[in-house]
Motif scaffolding. Structure first.
Motif, PDB file in Angstrom:
ATOM      1  N   ILE A  45      14.400 -13.159  60.820  1.00 19.81           N
ATOM      2  CA  ILE A  45      13.644 -14.354  61.205  1.00 19.81           C
ATOM      3  C   ILE A  45      12.244 -14.329  60.590  1.00 19.81           C
ATOM      4  CG2 ILE A  45      12.515 -15.502  63.155  1.00 19.81           C
ATOM      5  CD1 ILE A  45      14.983 -14.789  64.839  1.00 19.81           C
ATOM      6  N   VAL A  46      11.589 -13.184  60.669  1.00 13.66           N
ATOM      7  CA  VAL A  46      10.236 -13.052  60.102  1.00 13.66           C
ATOM      8  C   VAL A  46      10.254 -13.302  58.594  1.00 13.66           C
ATOM      9  CG1 VAL A  46       8.371 -11.418  59.605  1.00 13.66           C
ATOM     10  CG2 VAL A  46       9.361 -11.519  61.896  1.00 13.66           C
ATOM     11  N   ARG A  47      11.255 -12.759  57.927  1.00 10.91           N
ATOM     12  CA  ARG A  47      11.346 -12.943  56.477  1.00 10.91           C
ATOM     13  C   ARG A  47      11.607 -14.403  56.117  1.00 10.91           C
ATOM     14  NH1 ARG A  47      15.050  -7.567  55.105  1.00 10.91           N
ATOM     15  NH2 ARG A  47      13.316  -6.053  55.206  1.00 10.91           N
ATOM     16  N   LEU A  48      12.470 -15.052  56.887  1.00 13.82           N
ATOM     17  CA  LEU A  48      12.751 -16.469  56.635  1.00 13.82           C
ATOM     18  C   LEU A  48      11.518 -17.326  56.882  1.00 13.82           C
ATOM     19  CD1 LEU A  48      16.307 -16.759  58.247  1.00 13.82           C
ATOM     20  CD2 LEU A  48      15.759 -17.027  55.820  1.00 13.82           C
ATOM     21  N   GLN A  49      10.761 -17.005  57.930  1.00 14.06           N
ATOM     22  CA  GLN A  49       9.541 -17.757  58.223  1.00 14.06           C
ATOM     23  C   GLN A  49       8.511 -17.575  57.105  1.00 14.06           C
ATOM     24  OE1 GLN A  49       8.751 -16.060  62.095  1.00 14.06           O
ATOM     25  NE2 GLN A  49       9.487 -17.896  63.165  1.00 14.06           N
TER      26      GLN A  49
END
Length: 246
Positions: free
Chosen positions: A23-27
């Protein structure tokens, strides 16, 4: 008092951490789309190009107005010439005829001067039209590139948003099986330090990449499997498995 949780529950945190990392990487990816930098550059460029178009439009309007003004002056001179020439045909008085001939000569010189000025003004109008067309073309090319990149960015952003929605749904599913107190600790450590749980793999914390020293490993060996411990380097929950090498 140390928090207790079965080793199985602690292991569930690793899968949850994988989802949170995704999720952090996608954000981060959504905030740094490759098209954005060029779009920002094009926005700044378009602001300058649009001003140039307006400036050249003004210059073209001025040139067009000058041509119209000179043409009007030419028409006035020609009308006066026609009147004087017609008058000369019927005038009988020599003094009046001489004055009329003098005025005709003056008007012809004035017409010649105006015709030269008209040619110059028409050339200026043509140059201004060419400059305006060039400015519009340049702005059009920049705007077309910006529109294309904006469409690409929107498409990529939509894809990332779909991935984020799927990841968030997966996270919600995974949190159901984690005890509330363990999940609260995990979320607190993740918010503070960026990582909520990490695997102890071959005596090394996967989160920090640092191998634990002998004293730390000894203390961990003495700690029951159902007691939650924190990685001394990353402050994440340190999950022990068969890979830990204890």
């Amino acid at each position: 008092m140390a928090l207790k949780a079965t080793n199985g529950d602690q292991r569930r945190l690793l899968a949850l951490q994988d989802v949170d990392t995704r999720i952090v990487r996608l954000q981060a990816k959504a905030k740094a789309l490759p098209q954005t930098k060029r779009i920002d550059e094009l926005d700044a460029l378009l602001a300058r190009l649009d001003r140039a178009v307006l400036d050249r439009l003004g210059a073209h309007d001025d040139a067009t107005a000058e041509v119209a003004r000179i043409e009007s002056d030419v028409q006035l001179v020609e009308a006066r010439l026609k009147r004087d020439q017609e008058r000369l045909q019927v005038v009988k008085d020599a003094k009046t005829a001489t004055a009329t001939e003098h005025e005709i000569a003056t008007l012809e010189r004035r017409r010649s001067t105006l015709e030269d000025l008209e040619l110059e003004a028409m050339q200026a109008q043509e140059d201004a039209a060419a400059a305006l067309a060039a400015a519009r073309a340049e702005a059009g090319e920049a705007r077309a590139e910006r529109d294309r990149l904006a469409a690409e960015r929107a498409e990529v952003a939509a894809g990332l948003e779909r991935e984020l929605a799927e990841a968030r749904a997966e996270r919600a599913d995974r949190t159901v099986a984690v005890p509330a107190d363990l999940l609260a600790l995990y979320d607190r450590q993740r918010e503070r330090y960026g990582i909520g749980a990490t695997l102890l793999q071959h005596r090394t914390s996967a989160a920090s990449g640092v191998e634990l020293n002998a004293s730390e490993l000894h203390q961990i060996r003495q700690t029951p499997d159902d007691e939650v411990i924190l990685d001394p380097n990353s402050s994440a929950i340190l999950v022990r498995t068969e890979e830990s090498g204890l």
